[in-house]
Design an enzyme around this catalytic site. Structure first.
Site, PDB file in Angstrom:
ATOM      1  N   HIS A 124      57.298  14.951  34.991  1.00 25.20           N
ATOM      2  CA  HIS A 124      56.148  15.363  35.807  1.00 25.20           C
ATOM      3  C   HIS A 124      55.083  16.101  34.997  1.00 25.20           C
ATOM      4  O   HIS A 124      53.966  16.290  35.472  1.00 25.20           O
ATOM      5  CB  HIS A 124      56.604  16.193  37.018  1.00 25.20           C
ATOM      6  CG  HIS A 124      56.982  17.601  36.710  1.00 25.20           C
ATOM      7  ND1 HIS A 124      58.290  18.016  36.577  1.00 25.20           N
ATOM      8  CD2 HIS A 124      56.228  18.704  36.524  1.00 25.20           C
ATOM      9  CE1 HIS A 124      58.318  19.310  36.321  1.00 25.20           C
ATOM     10  NE2 HIS A 124      57.083  19.753  36.287  1.00 25.20           N
ATOM     11  N   ASP A 142      55.506  28.515  17.664  1.00 22.71           N
ATOM     12  CA  ASP A 142      54.604  29.480  18.298  1.00 22.71           C
ATOM     13  C   ASP A 142      55.391  30.573  19.019  1.00 22.71           C
ATOM     14  O   ASP A 142      56.542  30.372  19.414  1.00 22.71           O
ATOM     15  CB  ASP A 142      53.692  28.774  19.300  1.00 22.71           C
ATOM     16  CG  ASP A 142      52.334  29.447  19.425  1.00 22.71           C
ATOM     17  OD1 ASP A 142      52.207  30.605  18.963  1.00 22.71           O
ATOM     18  OD2 ASP A 142      51.410  28.821  19.967  1.00 22.71           O
ATOM     19  N   ASN A 188      53.144  33.734  20.430  1.00 23.64           N
ATOM     20  CA  ASN A 188      52.056  34.264  21.249  1.00 23.64           C
ATOM     21  C   ASN A 188      50.960  33.206  21.341  1.00 23.64           C
ATOM     22  O   ASN A 188      50.292  32.905  20.355  1.00 23.64           O
ATOM     23  CB  ASN A 188      51.514  35.555  20.633  1.00 23.64           C
ATOM     24  CG  ASN A 188      50.534  36.267  21.551  1.00 23.64           C
ATOM     25  OD1 ASN A 188      49.821  35.640  22.325  1.00 23.64           O
ATOM     26  ND2 ASN A 188      50.497  37.592  21.456  1.00 23.64           N
ATOM     27  N   GLN A 211      47.140  34.015  20.264  1.00 25.17           N
ATOM     28  CA  GLN A 211      46.737  34.359  18.905  1.00 25.17           C
ATOM     29  C   GLN A 211      47.438  33.440  17.916  1.00 25.17           C
ATOM     30  O   GLN A 211      48.424  32.785  18.253  1.00 25.17           O
ATOM     31  CB  GLN A 211      47.070  35.824  18.581  1.00 25.17           C
ATOM     32  CG  GLN A 211      48.560  36.120  18.522  1.00 25.17           C
ATOM     33  CD  GLN A 211      48.861  37.587  18.285  1.00 25.17           C
ATOM     34  OE1 GLN A 211      48.159  38.457  18.787  1.00 25.17           O
ATOM     35  NE2 GLN A 211      49.903  37.876  17.526  1.00 25.17           N
ATOM     36  N   GLU A 271      52.565  28.436  13.355  1.00 25.01           N
ATOM     37  CA  GLU A 271      52.402  27.269  14.219  1.00 25.01           C
ATOM     38  C   GLU A 271      52.126  25.998  13.412  1.00 25.01           C
ATOM     39  O   GLU A 271      51.538  26.031  12.335  1.00 25.01           O
ATOM     40  CB  GLU A 271      51.240  27.462  15.198  1.00 25.01           C
ATOM     41  CG  GLU A 271      51.354  28.683  16.089  1.00 25.01           C
ATOM     42  CD  GLU A 271      50.688  29.897  15.510  1.00 25.01           C
ATOM     43  OE1 GLU A 271      50.428  30.837  16.275  1.00 25.01           O
ATOM     44  OE2 GLU A 271      50.426  29.913  14.271  1.00 25.01           O
ATOM     45  N   ASP A 300      63.681  13.242  35.982  1.00 25.92           N
ATOM     46  CA  ASP A 300      62.516  14.021  35.569  1.00 25.92           C
ATOM     47  C   ASP A 300      62.633  14.354  34.086  1.00 25.92           C
ATOM     48  O   ASP A 300      62.879  15.495  33.690  1.00 25.92           O
ATOM     49  CB  ASP A 300      62.402  15.289  36.418  1.00 25.92           C
ATOM     50  CG  ASP A 300      61.074  16.009  36.225  1.00 25.92           C
ATOM     51  OD1 ASP A 300      60.197  15.450  35.541  1.00 25.92           O
ATOM     52  OD2 ASP A 300      60.924  17.124  36.770  1.00 25.92           O
ATOM     53  N   SER A 334      57.277  24.030  33.389  1.00 28.74           N
ATOM     54  CA  SER A 334      58.324  23.026  33.465  1.00 28.74           C
ATOM     55  C   SER A 334      58.491  22.331  32.122  1.00 28.74           C
ATOM     56  O   SER A 334      57.669  22.456  31.229  1.00 28.74           O
ATOM     57  CB  SER A 334      57.978  21.987  34.524  1.00 28.74           C
ATOM     58  OG  SER A 334      57.945  22.551  35.802  1.00 28.74           O
TER      59      SER A 334
END
Length: 266
Positions: A71, A85, A87, A90, A95, A119, A214
């Site tokens: 979904h 990651d 936060n 910032q 990352e 799902d 989700s």
């Protein structure tokens, strides 16, 4: 600049239970996770008006494949995945940003019937990410593995820390012990809404998933090791942390063959 947007609610209409599923799940009653303590967690983001919006979580299962909820990706958008990651508001310096090249939604997924299950979706990345102490592959359970009742599990994700609350910018975690199928499908819990291809966890009225994140993982401790047993799917329409309405996840062990075949053929 990253912005946040809570997706419109997907509600299962016409079902016999009064507790309709809501397929937008975030962590409620949790605490901030240790920085990169769940290195397989990803942020799924989409592009709109020149900005990237965090919309769902997911799990890195190969260097160029991510597992998430169907979904989250069943409407056409330009997506990217962020690994490493912590936060979202910032740059942590850890990352990696990768475009989504292909989306494979389970062929039996029906967005108008969330309670039917299926799902789950796989995202092929445009390039492989680099594994390091901040980015690792999630460990999947053996095919058909069933959690014992009250197994220790954690849900992780970015987002609301209470029903209708504020969005969290840092990764949250909450302890959600598993609830076995016999209990979760009983009339005082979810009843026939829950299928045996799902996993339930929580339901204490304090800790749960809640609107907006989700697709993220349910990490469960089995034989001394954490593995990803669930993909966050839905919570009760009555509220996020409703007693005897555990957060419901797609049971990963029911889809191992489909995952392997999909990756091999794509």
């Amino acid at each position: 600049m990253l912005r946040f947007l809570v997706f419109a609610t997907l509600v299962l209409y016409g079902h016999s239970t009064q507790d309709f599923p809501e397929t937008n799940a975030r962590v409620v009653g949790g605490t901030e996770a240790g920085r990169n303590s769940w290195p397989s967690q990803i942020s799924l983001q989409y592009l709109s008006g020149g900005s990237w919006y965090h919309t769902c979580g997911g799990t890195l299962i190969r260097q160029n494949w991510v597992m998430t909820a169907a979904h989250c990706v069943d409407s056409p958008k330009t997506f990217r995945v962020v690994v490493g990651d912590h936060n979202l508001s910032q740059n942590d310096g850890t990352e990696q940003y990768v475009s989504v090249q292909k989306i494979v939604v389970h062929p039996y997924w029906n967005s108008n019937n969330v309670a039917a299950g299926y799902d789950i979706a796989l995202l092929r990345l445009a390039q492989s990410v680099t594994l390091n102490s901040y980015v690792q592959l999630g460990v999947l359970p053996q095919e058909g593995a069933i959690l014992a009742n009250d197994s220790p599990c954690y849900i992780t994700g970015w987002g609301r820390t209470k029903t209708n609350g504020q969005l969290a910018q840092t990764l949250q975690q909450a302890y959600l012990p598993s609830v076995d199928y016999a209990i979760c499908s009983s009339s005082s819990y979810w009843g026939s809404t829950v299928k045996n291809t799902m996993v339930c966890a929580g339901g204490d009225g304090v800790h749960s998933g809640c609107q907006g994140d989700s697709g993220g993982p349910l990490h469960c401790l089995v034989n001394g090791k954490y593995s990803v047993h669930g993909v966050t799917s839905f919570v009760s329409k009555q509220g996020c942390n409703v007693s005897r309405k555990p957060t419901v996840f797609t049971r990963v062990s029911a889809y191992i063959s489909w995952i392997n075949k999909t990756i091999a053929s794509n």
